[in-house]
Design an enzyme around this catalytic site. Sequence first.
Site, PDB file in Angstrom:
ATOM      1  N   LYS A  84       0.852  -1.203   0.000  1.00  0.00           N
ATOM      2  CA  LYS A  84       0.000   0.000   0.000  1.00  0.00           C
ATOM      3  C   LYS A  84       0.883   1.247   0.000  1.00  0.00           C
ATOM      4  CE  LYS A  84      -3.696  -2.293   2.616  1.00  0.00           C
ATOM      5  NZ  LYS A  84      -4.377  -2.397   3.928  1.00  0.00           N
ATOM      6  N   SER A 131     -10.826  -0.520   5.727  1.00  0.00           N
ATOM      7  CA  SER A 131     -10.421   0.892   5.638  1.00  0.00           C
ATOM      8  C   SER A 131     -10.642   1.414   4.222  1.00  0.00           C
ATOM      9  CB  SER A 131      -8.953   1.045   6.016  1.00  0.00           C
ATOM     10  OG  SER A 131      -8.744   0.688   7.350  1.00  0.00           O
TER      11      SER A 131
END
Length: 163
Positions: free
Chosen positions: A41, A130
Amino acid sequence: MKTAIYPGSFDPMTLGHLNVIRRASGIFDHVVVCIMKNAGKQRHMFSTTERVELARKCVERFPNVEVTTFDGLVAEYAATFPEGAVIVKGLRANTDFENEFQMALINKKLNPELDTMFLTATEKYTFLSSSVVRELATYKADLTDFVPFEIIEDIQRRAAEKN
Ligand code: PNS
């Protein structure tokens, strides 16, 4: 003292994460939420420092929970606890399993003393992540059912800045 390390990106913390934290805080003497880098990420809504601040707001109600950050491997971080520690993770559905199983085995390989315990996600949070929260925030959706109330405004403000 039995310590659990709950590692993750927490960008941002969701009600699913908080559910795992609440349950872990009832099982272990001490829970450390550790905000870490996920090499997969690259783009974040919040910086590491901001994620620590937001997570601290969410866990204030739990006296045996603290939030920290570590720029390295979970296995290295766990080794800093002289009395040992276990990793705690939430497991949402079979989509999580393969990745989490692999990480648990790698962490065990790196640090043979290190065990990973999984708490199965509470059903109502199995869909939550998330990334879903970030997407909803982009479209100004009501976040009440998805993130701790303490950080709703922070997420809305950041989403508005990015739009
Ligand atoms: O919330 P996430 O993004 O699913 O959490 C993943 C995280 C941060 C726990 C994982 O990427 C991680 O453990 N990062 C630290 C580096 C590490 O120890 N990786 C595992 C062995 S490859």
